[in-house]
Motif scaffolding. Sequence first.
Motif, PDB file in Angstrom:
ATOM      1  N   GLY A  67       0.796  -1.219   0.000  1.00  0.00           N
ATOM      2  CA  GLY A  67       0.000   0.000   0.000  1.00  0.00           C
ATOM      3  C   GLY A  67       0.826   1.264   0.000  1.00  0.00           C
ATOM      4  N   GLU A  68       2.090   1.147  -0.290  1.00  0.00           N
ATOM      5  CA  GLU A  68       2.984   2.301  -0.304  1.00  0.00           C
ATOM      6  C   GLU A  68       2.947   2.996  -1.669  1.00  0.00           C
ATOM      7  OE1 GLU A  68       5.319   4.811   1.840  1.00  0.00           O
ATOM      8  OE2 GLU A  68       4.762   2.823   2.609  1.00  0.00           O
ATOM      9  N   ALA A  69       2.808   4.315  -1.644  1.00  0.00           N
ATOM     10  CA  ALA A  69       2.811   5.112  -2.882  1.00  0.00           C
ATOM     11  C   ALA A  69       4.097   5.925  -2.943  1.00  0.00           C
ATOM     12  CB  ALA A  69       1.604   6.033  -2.922  1.00  0.00           C
ATOM     13  N   THR A  70       4.838   5.778  -4.046  1.00  0.00           N
ATOM     14  CA  THR A  70       6.109   6.471  -4.225  1.00  0.00           C
ATOM     15  C   THR A  70       5.983   7.501  -5.337  1.00  0.00           C
ATOM     16  OG1 THR A  70       7.279   4.444  -3.612  1.00  0.00           O
ATOM     17  CG2 THR A  70       8.564   6.170  -4.721  1.00  0.00           C
ATOM     18  N   PRO A  71       6.258   8.795  -5.070  1.00  0.00           N
ATOM     19  CA  PRO A  71       6.141   9.817  -6.124  1.00  0.00           C
ATOM     20  C   PRO A  71       7.035   9.515  -7.314  1.00  0.00           C
ATOM     21  CG  PRO A  71       6.398  10.833  -3.961  1.00  0.00           C
ATOM     22  CD  PRO A  71       6.677   9.368  -3.782  1.00  0.00           C
ATOM     23  N   VAL A  72       6.481   9.720  -8.511  1.00  0.00           N
ATOM     24  CA  VAL A  72       7.219   9.484  -9.746  1.00  0.00           C
ATOM     25  C   VAL A  72       7.351  10.757 -10.564  1.00  0.00           C
ATOM     26  CG1 VAL A  72       7.219   8.224 -11.942  1.00  0.00           C
ATOM     27  CG2 VAL A  72       6.542   7.053  -9.842  1.00  0.00           C
ATOM     28  N   SER A  73       6.230  11.428 -10.831  1.00  0.00           N
ATOM     29  CA  SER A  73       6.282  12.614 -11.681  1.00  0.00           C
ATOM     30  C   SER A  73       5.043  13.468 -11.442  1.00  0.00           C
ATOM     31  CB  SER A  73       6.354  12.227 -13.164  1.00  0.00           C
ATOM     32  OG  SER A  73       5.141  11.620 -13.591  1.00  0.00           O
ATOM     33  N   GLU A  74       5.013  14.635 -12.057  1.00  0.00           N
ATOM     34  CA  GLU A  74       3.847  15.503 -11.993  1.00  0.00           C
ATOM     35  C   GLU A  74       3.749  16.295 -13.297  1.00  0.00           C
ATOM     36  OE1 GLU A  74       5.837  19.063  -9.329  1.00  0.00           O
ATOM     37  OE2 GLU A  74       5.214  17.195  -8.367  1.00  0.00           O
ATOM     38  N   ALA A  75       2.536  16.572 -13.707  1.00  0.00           N
ATOM     39  CA  ALA A  75       2.290  17.379 -14.905  1.00  0.00           C
ATOM     40  C   ALA A  75       1.534  18.622 -14.480  1.00  0.00           C
ATOM     41  CB  ALA A  75       1.489  16.593 -15.941  1.00  0.00           C
ATOM     42  N   VAL A  76       2.054  19.777 -14.843  1.00  0.00           N
ATOM     43  CA  VAL A  76       1.446  21.034 -14.441  1.00  0.00           C
ATOM     44  C   VAL A  76       0.314  21.396 -15.399  1.00  0.00           C
ATOM     45  CG1 VAL A  76       1.849  23.487 -13.999  1.00  0.00           C
ATOM     46  CG2 VAL A  76       3.616  21.812 -13.449  1.00  0.00           C
ATOM     47  N   THR A  77      -0.894  21.495 -14.864  1.00  0.00           N
ATOM     48  CA  THR A  77      -2.070  21.884 -15.650  1.00  0.00           C
ATOM     49  C   THR A  77      -3.122  22.370 -14.662  1.00  0.00           C
ATOM     50  OG1 THR A  77      -3.626  21.154 -17.366  1.00  0.00           O
ATOM     51  CG2 THR A  77      -3.079  19.564 -15.655  1.00  0.00           C
ATOM     52  N   THR A  78      -3.973  23.283 -15.077  1.00  0.00           N
ATOM     53  CA  THR A  78      -4.880  23.915 -14.135  1.00  0.00           C
ATOM     54  C   THR A  78      -6.114  23.072 -13.832  1.00  0.00           C
ATOM     55  OG1 THR A  78      -5.998  25.131 -15.914  1.00  0.00           O
ATOM     56  CG2 THR A  78      -4.156  26.223 -14.829  1.00  0.00           C
ATOM     57  N   ASN A  79      -6.402  22.913 -12.558  1.00  0.00           N
ATOM     58  CA  ASN A  79      -7.622  22.276 -12.057  1.00  0.00           C
ATOM     59  C   ASN A  79      -8.034  21.003 -12.788  1.00  0.00           C
ATOM     60  OD1 ASN A  79      -8.195  24.280  -9.989  1.00  0.00           O
ATOM     61  ND2 ASN A  79      -8.632  25.680 -11.677  1.00  0.00           N
ATOM     62  N   PRO A  80      -7.139  20.013 -12.864  1.00  0.00           N
ATOM     63  CA  PRO A  80      -7.517  18.731 -13.484  1.00  0.00           C
ATOM     64  C   PRO A  80      -8.348  17.907 -12.495  1.00  0.00           C
ATOM     65  CG  PRO A  80      -5.284  18.586 -12.665  1.00  0.00           C
ATOM     66  CD  PRO A  80      -5.744  19.997 -12.394  1.00  0.00           C
ATOM     67  N   SER A  81      -9.612  18.292 -12.347  1.00  0.00           N
ATOM     68  CA  SER A  81     -10.449  17.734 -11.287  1.00  0.00           C
ATOM     69  C   SER A  81     -10.996  16.349 -11.600  1.00  0.00           C
ATOM     70  CB  SER A  81     -11.605  18.683 -10.969  1.00  0.00           C
ATOM     71  OG  SER A  81     -12.480  18.802 -12.076  1.00  0.00           O
ATOM     72  N   TYR A  82     -10.935  15.938 -12.859  1.00  0.00           N
ATOM     73  CA  TYR A  82     -11.348  14.580 -13.193  1.00  0.00           C
ATOM     74  C   TYR A  82     -10.477  14.068 -14.336  1.00  0.00           C
ATOM     75  CZ  TYR A  82     -14.430  10.588 -12.780  1.00  0.00           C
ATOM     76  OH  TYR A  82     -14.912   9.330 -12.509  1.00  0.00           O
ATOM     77  N   LEU A  83     -10.088  12.797 -14.229  1.00  0.00           N
ATOM     78  CA  LEU A  83      -9.196  12.179 -15.209  1.00  0.00           C
ATOM     79  C   LEU A  83      -9.853  10.941 -15.807  1.00  0.00           C
ATOM     80  CD1 LEU A  83      -5.928  12.084 -13.014  1.00  0.00           C
ATOM     81  CD2 LEU A  83      -6.719  13.964 -14.471  1.00  0.00           C
ATOM     82  N   ALA A  84      -9.509  10.662 -17.051  1.00  0.00           N
ATOM     83  CA  ALA A  84      -9.903   9.409 -17.701  1.00  0.00           C
ATOM     84  C   ALA A  84      -8.675   8.830 -18.391  1.00  0.00           C
ATOM     85  CB  ALA A  84     -11.020   9.638 -18.717  1.00  0.00           C
ATOM     86  N   VAL A  85      -8.549   7.530 -18.330  1.00  0.00           N
ATOM     87  CA  VAL A  85      -7.439   6.829 -18.958  1.00  0.00           C
ATOM     88  C   VAL A  85      -7.955   6.111 -20.196  1.00  0.00           C
ATOM     89  CG1 VAL A  85      -5.696   5.030 -18.643  1.00  0.00           C
ATOM     90  CG2 VAL A  85      -6.276   6.562 -16.742  1.00  0.00           C
ATOM     91  N   SER A  86      -7.231   6.192 -21.295  1.00  0.00           N
ATOM     92  CA  SER A  86      -7.660   5.520 -22.527  1.00  0.00           C
ATOM     93  C   SER A  86      -7.675   4.011 -22.312  1.00  0.00           C
ATOM     94  CB  SER A  86      -6.720   5.879 -23.680  1.00  0.00           C
ATOM     95  OG  SER A  86      -5.408   5.368 -23.442  1.00  0.00           O
TER      96      SER A  86
END
Length: 389
Positions: A67-86
């Motif tokens: 259950g450990e989460a390790t930071p990998v990366s981040e993408a700067v974009t405004t208010n990405p309040s909902y995401l969908a994966v293809s």
Amino acid sequence: MKRIFQRYATLSAFALLPFGLIYGQQKPKPHHMSGKPSNAPYLLLGTYTNSGQSKGIYVYHFNTQTGEATPVSEAVTTNPSYLAVSPDHRFVYAVNEDSGPGGVSSFAFDHSTGQLRFINKVPSEGQWPCYVSASSNGKFIAVANYGSGNAVVFPVSKGSIGAPADQVQHTGTGPVADRQEKAHAHAAIFSPDNKYLFVNDLGIDKIMCYNFAASTGKLSPATAPFVQVKPGSGPRHMVFDASGKFAYLMTELSGEVLVYNYADGRFTLLQTISSHPADFKGKIGSADIHLSPDGNFLYASNRGDANSLAIFRRDKASGKLSVAGFQSTLGVMPRNFNFDPGGNFLLAAHQESNDVVIFKVDKQTGSLTDTGKRIKVGSPVCVQWISSR
């Protein structure tokens, strides 16, 4: 809906950032794989950036054993309040729920590094886009614009979002004057067979039903053009079970789960059950809904004064639910949550307490145990997953 909890503000800091940084990717961070299972999935968190405490989309490597989460990366974009994966897990689509006209952004995902590469951004054709989903053939995405009460279908090609293929505008009101003064599209969900698009509208208490042409993206009213929900209930999110025979609707304003039998664009109500204990007297503001990966339990999040998860045992044959318990999410405003792909952990994202609480799931009882693990991030409001390769 977040409009009643959070006021929008424009950050001058974003105005000072160059265009490439606002919509692109920051310098990659080291991605240490040592000690992690090779099949561990990536965890993606969408956030509100207008609080000034987050930058956009955050990517983590998630260890499904610990259950450990390790930071990998981040993408700067405004208010990405909902995401969908293809469907092929190669692309990520994010609504930009900015004040006034909103946007939709796309990113390519690099499975070897865990980095998101910005592809393009288009207007959402409405205000306050709050939901995005991908069609099962990977050729279209659908966006719900809460502020303007419309839904839009966009074509996508190699992750790039094109001009709208079609859109629908809702009209009407509901009995809750401060929340249902007009239409408020809250989710746009493709049917399991990709033949329909269902748009849950909180403002008019309806699930609007549209035929979806999977080759062109065009919409037309279905034979049963809408499902009327109890006035003042405010339909929000919905999930289908793996068989595609049952649908589960979360109502934000009444705090209820509606169970439907589903067949070829038609919904038949089977059950209505509260997501709060019978003696609950506080403010209601329900949010998200998910089935456990094995389909044996259904969970629903409650904001308002509850800050809890309702846990229901599910009868797979009838689709009906029975209360298994209620669990504090140990944070404030659990707007979104999700299971890891194996169903071993549940992650609850808290918009106001700025953290993600990680629970261990008992697959026999559905109960949740706090692991003590937390992901600290500003205003997390969406939890999604990408498989490893």
